[in-house]
Scaffold this motif. Structure first.
Motif, PDB file in Angstrom:
ATOM      1  N   ILE A   1       0.816  -1.213   0.000  1.00 41.67           N
ATOM      2  CA  ILE A   1       0.000   0.000   0.000  1.00 41.67           C
ATOM      3  C   ILE A   1       0.853   1.267   0.000  1.00 41.67           C
TER       4      ILE A   1
ATOM      5  N   SER B   1      -7.585  -0.770   1.635  1.00 43.11           N
ATOM      6  CA  SER B   1      -7.156   0.314   0.748  1.00 43.11           C
ATOM      7  C   SER B   1      -7.967   1.580   0.978  1.00 43.11           C
TER       8      SER B   1
ATOM      9  N   VAL C   1      -4.154  -2.456  -5.466  1.00 46.71           N
ATOM     10  CA  VAL C   1      -3.952  -3.203  -4.219  1.00 46.71           C
ATOM     11  C   VAL C   1      -4.834  -4.454  -4.197  1.00 46.71           C
TER      12      VAL C   1
END
Length: 253
Positions: A110, A196, A127
Motif C-alpha cells: 500500500i 485500501s 492493491v
C-alpha cells in the motif's frame, strides 16, 4: 420422533447465530457498556445509513473497485499461471520474481502503491489486484502442471496448435484448481478493498468504518462490519452457484 430429530438437525445451523444475536441484544441493554451497543441500535443505524444515504456514496464505489480489482487480478493470475504451468522456459524467466512478490504481505504494498499511483481509485484497484493475483496464480500453475502428458500428446497427434491444446486440454484440466483459487481470492479481495479505503479514502465502506471510529460512533462501526459480513456471504454464495455451471462447462470442453 424421527421427524422431530430431522427438524432439530435443520435448526442446528441457525441456532448458534440466533443465540449470539440474542445475547448481543440482551448484553447491550443490561451491561450499559458504550462499546457494546444493543443489536437493535446497530440494525437501526444499518437501515438508516445503508438502505439510502450511503449506498450510492460509499457502497457502490467500493463494489466497483472490488469487481474491477478482482476480475483484473484473476485474469492476470490465470494467464500467468497457464503460461508458467505450460512452459518451463516461462517458469524459469518469471518464476523467481513472482515467488519473491508472493512472499510479500499484500497490505505491505500500500505505501508503494500510494507513492506510485496516489490516493485515487487506481491505487485501490491495484492493491486489490495484488491480493487476488497470487492465490489464482498458484492454483492455476498447479492445475496446468497436473494436466496429464498423455492428453497433450494425443492432442498433438491430432494436429492441434499450442493455443488450441491450452484451450481444449490444459484449461479444462486445470479448471477445478483455478476455481478453488478464485474462491480463495474472493475474501482477500474484500479485505484489500476495505484496507485500501482506510488510507486517504474519500468514500467507500472502509472510509465509512474509519470515519465512524474517529467520531466514536460505535453503532455505525458495527453496522459496517455487519454489512461486510453480509456482502462477503452473498459474494461467496453467488460464486458457488456460478462455479457449478463453470465446472459443467469445463467437463464438456
Amino acid at each position: 420422533m424421527t421427524r422431530l430429530r430431522a427438524v432439530g438437525r435443520s435448526l442446528l445451523p441457525i441456532g448458534l447465530p440466533i443465540l449470539l444475536l440474542a445475547g448481543w441484544e440482551i448484553g447491550g441493554r443490561t451491561l450499559g457498556n458504550v462499546y457494546l451497543p444493543p443489536l437493535s441500535s446497530v440494525l437501526g443505524t444499518l437501515r438508516e445509513d445503508w438502505l439510502f444515504e450511503h449506498t450510492l456514496s460509499d457502497l457502490l464505489p467500493s463494489l466497483q473497485r472490488f469487481v474491477i480489482g478482482y476480475l483484473a487480478g484473476s485474469a492476470l493470475g490465470v494467464v500467468l499461471g497457464i503460461a508458467i504451468g505450460s512452459s518451463r522456459r516461462v517458469a524459469q524467466y518469471i518464476g523467481p520474481t513472482l515467488e519473491f512478490l508472493r512472499a510479500l504481505p499484500a497490505v505491505a504494498i500500500i505505501p508503494v502503491a500510494v507513492l506510485a499511483l496516489g490516493l485515487g481509485d487506481s491505487m485501490r484497484i491495484s492493491v486489490i489486484m495484488f491480493g487476488v493475483l497470487f492465490p489464482v496464480l498458484v492454483n492455476t500453475t498447479t492445475g496446468a502442471r497436473d494436466c496429464r502428458q498423455e492428453r497433450i500428446d494425443v492432442a498433438r497427434m491430432y494436429g492441434l496448435s499450442r493455443l488450441a491444446i491450452i484451450r481444449r486440454v490444459v484449461l479444462p484440466s486445470a479448471f477445478p484448481l483455478i476455481s478453488a483459487g478464485l474462491r480463495v481470492a474472493l475474501p482477500i479481495a474484500l479485505i484489500m478493498m476495505v484496507v485500501s479505503e482506510l488510507v486517504g479514502g474519500q468514500n467507500g465502506v472502509g472510509f465509512y468504518l474509519l470515519s465512524s471510529q474517529s467520531v466514536f460512533n460505535i453503532p455505525a462501526m458495527f453496522a459496517a462490519l455487519i454489512l461486510l459480513g453480509v456482502l462477503g456471504n452473498l459474494v461467496n454464495a453467488g460464486y458457488a452457484r456460478l462455479e457449478d455451471r463453470w465446472l459443467k462447462w469445463a467437463r464438456n470442453l
